[in-house]
Motif scaffolding. Structure first.
Motif, PDB file in Angstrom:
ATOM      1  N   PRO A  60      11.915  10.387  10.678  1.00  0.00           N
ATOM      2  CA  PRO A  60      11.182   8.771  10.675  1.00  0.00           C
ATOM      3  C   PRO A  60      11.265   7.964   9.537  1.00  0.00           C
ATOM      4  CG  PRO A  60       9.540  10.282  10.820  1.00  0.00           C
ATOM      5  CD  PRO A  60      10.755  11.108  10.591  1.00  0.00           C
ATOM      6  N   GLU A  61      10.750   6.888   9.671  1.00  0.00           N
ATOM      7  CA  GLU A  61      10.824   6.048   8.441  1.00  0.00           C
ATOM      8  C   GLU A  61       9.361   6.317   7.809  1.00  0.00           C
ATOM      9  OE1 GLU A  61      11.291   1.713   9.076  1.00  0.00           O
ATOM     10  OE2 GLU A  61      13.359   1.940   8.680  1.00  0.00           O
ATOM     11  N   LEU A  62       9.312   5.959   6.666  1.00  0.00           N
ATOM     12  CA  LEU A  62       8.065   6.205   5.714  1.00  0.00           C
ATOM     13  C   LEU A  62       7.648   4.761   5.367  1.00  0.00           C
ATOM     14  CD1 LEU A  62       6.158   7.940   3.829  1.00  0.00           C
ATOM     15  CD2 LEU A  62       7.913   7.424   1.992  1.00  0.00           C
ATOM     16  N   GLU A  63       6.332   4.439   5.442  1.00  0.00           N
ATOM     17  CA  GLU A  63       5.666   3.420   4.762  1.00  0.00           C
ATOM     18  C   GLU A  63       4.946   3.612   3.409  1.00  0.00           C
ATOM     19  OE1 GLU A  63       3.114  -0.325   6.491  1.00  0.00           O
ATOM     20  OE2 GLU A  63       2.500   1.438   6.981  1.00  0.00           O
ATOM     21  N   ILE A  64       4.938   2.965   2.674  1.00  0.00           N
ATOM     22  CA  ILE A  64       3.921   2.885   1.476  1.00  0.00           C
ATOM     23  C   ILE A  64       3.195   1.858   1.183  1.00  0.00           C
ATOM     24  CG2 ILE A  64       3.896   2.982  -1.208  1.00  0.00           C
ATOM     25  CD1 ILE A  64       6.634   4.303  -1.131  1.00  0.00           C
ATOM     26  N   ALA A  65       1.853   2.097   1.466  1.00  0.00           N
ATOM     27  CA  ALA A  65       0.668   0.958   1.684  1.00  0.00           C
ATOM     28  C   ALA A  65      -0.086   0.961   0.508  1.00  0.00           C
ATOM     29  CB  ALA A  65       0.184   1.368   2.973  1.00  0.00           C
ATOM     30  N   LEU A  66      -1.062  -0.114   0.288  1.00  0.00           N
ATOM     31  CA  LEU A  66      -1.870  -0.547  -0.651  1.00  0.00           C
ATOM     32  C   LEU A  66      -3.160  -0.747   0.018  1.00  0.00           C
ATOM     33  CD1 LEU A  66      -2.379  -0.745  -3.689  1.00  0.00           C
ATOM     34  CD2 LEU A  66      -1.650  -3.017  -3.492  1.00  0.00           C
ATOM     35  N   VAL A  67      -4.355  -0.201  -0.462  1.00  0.00           N
ATOM     36  CA  VAL A  67      -5.548  -0.843  -0.092  1.00  0.00           C
ATOM     37  C   VAL A  67      -6.404  -0.910  -1.305  1.00  0.00           C
ATOM     38  CG1 VAL A  67      -6.507   1.542   0.160  1.00  0.00           C
ATOM     39  CG2 VAL A  67      -7.376  -0.267   1.473  1.00  0.00           C
TER      40      VAL A  67
ATOM     41  N   LEU B 266     -12.266   4.956  -6.338  1.00  0.00           N
ATOM     42  CA  LEU B 266     -10.969   4.139  -6.747  1.00  0.00           C
ATOM     43  C   LEU B 266     -11.366   2.855  -6.394  1.00  0.00           C
ATOM     44  CD1 LEU B 266      -8.503   6.595  -5.269  1.00  0.00           C
ATOM     45  CD2 LEU B 266      -9.050   6.377  -7.728  1.00  0.00           C
ATOM     46  N   ASP B 267     -10.577   1.936  -7.157  1.00  0.00           N
ATOM     47  CA  ASP B 267     -10.720   0.426  -6.896  1.00  0.00           C
ATOM     48  C   ASP B 267      -9.557  -0.075  -5.894  1.00  0.00           C
ATOM     49  OD1 ASP B 267     -13.004  -0.042  -8.829  1.00  0.00           O
ATOM     50  OD2 ASP B 267     -11.435   0.287 -10.352  1.00  0.00           O
ATOM     51  N   LEU B 268      -8.416   0.815  -6.109  1.00  0.00           N
ATOM     52  CA  LEU B 268      -7.243   0.530  -5.194  1.00  0.00           C
ATOM     53  C   LEU B 268      -6.500   1.897  -5.201  1.00  0.00           C
ATOM     54  CD1 LEU B 268      -4.737  -1.958  -7.209  1.00  0.00           C
ATOM     55  CD2 LEU B 268      -6.679  -0.489  -8.206  1.00  0.00           C
ATOM     56  N   THR B 269      -5.803   1.915  -4.188  1.00  0.00           N
ATOM     57  CA  THR B 269      -4.647   2.974  -4.201  1.00  0.00           C
ATOM     58  C   THR B 269      -3.521   2.877  -3.410  1.00  0.00           C
ATOM     59  OG1 THR B 269      -4.613   5.351  -3.862  1.00  0.00           O
ATOM     60  CG2 THR B 269      -5.919   4.133  -2.127  1.00  0.00           C
ATOM     61  N   LEU B 270      -2.536   3.364  -3.945  1.00  0.00           N
ATOM     62  CA  LEU B 270      -1.085   3.490  -2.861  1.00  0.00           C
ATOM     63  C   LEU B 270      -1.588   4.727  -2.074  1.00  0.00           C
ATOM     64  CD1 LEU B 270       1.420   3.162  -5.861  1.00  0.00           C
ATOM     65  CD2 LEU B 270       0.718   1.218  -4.129  1.00  0.00           C
TER      66      LEU B 270
END
Length: 306
Positions: A270-277, A157-161
């Motif tokens: 708890p809180e959720l975080e959505i991140a990108l790499v 993958l080139d990038l992913t959530l």
């Protein structure tokens, strides 16, 4: 030929100077994250510099925009009004700038996303990217976060959530969104009253599953794993049948499902975080930029509103 009016003329006419997009960008990050420190890390400035930006913005607009409370900083009524419009203004600003600065993007870009994030955010993002870069081809892969990160590590993958908490320490990930997880149950049946509570969740290592079971154990609620699914769509189908409860985001629930909270005896999550790499490269960065703007511009889809 010079168009417009000078700053001096604007001052004489009592017109406030134009708002610096950098001030608005920092304000949005502070308002969404509730923290000057987190915003400073995102924009690459010191904490004192971002605090100064907030003071400059409030002085320019003549209204308080942020209040400090027990959970950090939150927008005032004027701040909420500005937050909605600042997101849209920044999205348009970035689109204009990047349209002229970005090189032509061609070829295939491999994007990963959990299926529920893909449904909520990607349609508008991908449509905008296709309009800006018609020669590029985006391949979307929907898998659980842990599998997406494995594919990313292998170069597939080139990038992913992904859902924050699944990554290895030190991974240079970018936070896009934070908000609380919520319990979800069928609207027509009181399944949440069953004991042990039947759960419908993803695989064993899923951060959502870990958060849900830990919350129940802390609250002393007995539970059993009724069904497992690799996708949010699969968990929703089982919950719609009245066979258990699950967890998810508060946005865009299918008809027949409802949110469950303390009034139904469900413990806080708890809180959720959505991140990108992403991997380096112009194509991945171009799509990452559209993703950032897509998350930024969605009214109501932020940590305070979720």
């Amino acid at each position: 030929m010079k168009f417009g009016i000078s700053d001096a003329d604007a001052a004489m006419m009592n017109i406030p100077p134009g708002l610096d997009p950098d001030l608005l960008r920092s304000f949005v990050l502070v308002a969404e994250g509730g923290s000057v420190t987190r915003a400073a890390l995102r924009v690459g400035r010191t904490q004192s510099a971002v605090s100064m930006q907030m003071r400059r913005l409030e002085e320019a607009l003549g209204q308080p925009l942020l209040l400090r409370g027990p959970r950090g900083l939150s927008p005032t009524p004027h701040g909420l009004w500005l937050l909605d419009r600042a997101r849209r203004l920044l999205a348009m600003h970035d689109e204009i700038v990047n349209n002229f600065r970005m090189p032509e993007i061609t070829g295939r870009i491999r994007l990963g996303s959990p299926d529920d994030y893909a449904l909520l955010w990607l349609p508008e993002i991908l449509a905008g990217f296709a309009e800006a870069h018609p020669a590029a081809e985006v391949e979307v892969v929907c898998l659980p976060s842990t599998e997406l990160l494995r594919c990313f590590d292998k170069g597939d993958l080139d990038l992913t959530l992904f859902s924050g908490g699944n990554e290895e320490p030190g991974l240079p990930a970018e936070s896009l969104w934070r908000g609380p997880l919520r319990w979800v149950g069928p609207a027509a049946r009181p399944t949440h009253l069953l004991r042990p509570l039947p759960l419908v969740l993803c695989h064993t290592g899923c951060t959502w599953r870990i958060a849900a079971t830990r919350a129940l154990e802390r609250a002393g609620v007995p539970w059993r794993m009724a069904y497992s699914s690799a996708s949010q769509t699969g968990t929703h189908a089982v919950v719609l049948a009245g066979l258990g409860v699950t967890v998810g985001l508060s946005m865009a629930l299918p008809p027949g499902l409802r949110l469950l909270g303390p009034e139904e005896g469900m413990p806080d999550l708890p809180e959720l975080e959505i991140a990108l790499v992403r991997h380096p490269g112009a194509a991945a960065e171009a799509l990452a930029d559209h993703i950032r703007r897509g998350f930024l511009s969605r009214p109501g889809v932020n940590a305070r509103a979720a």
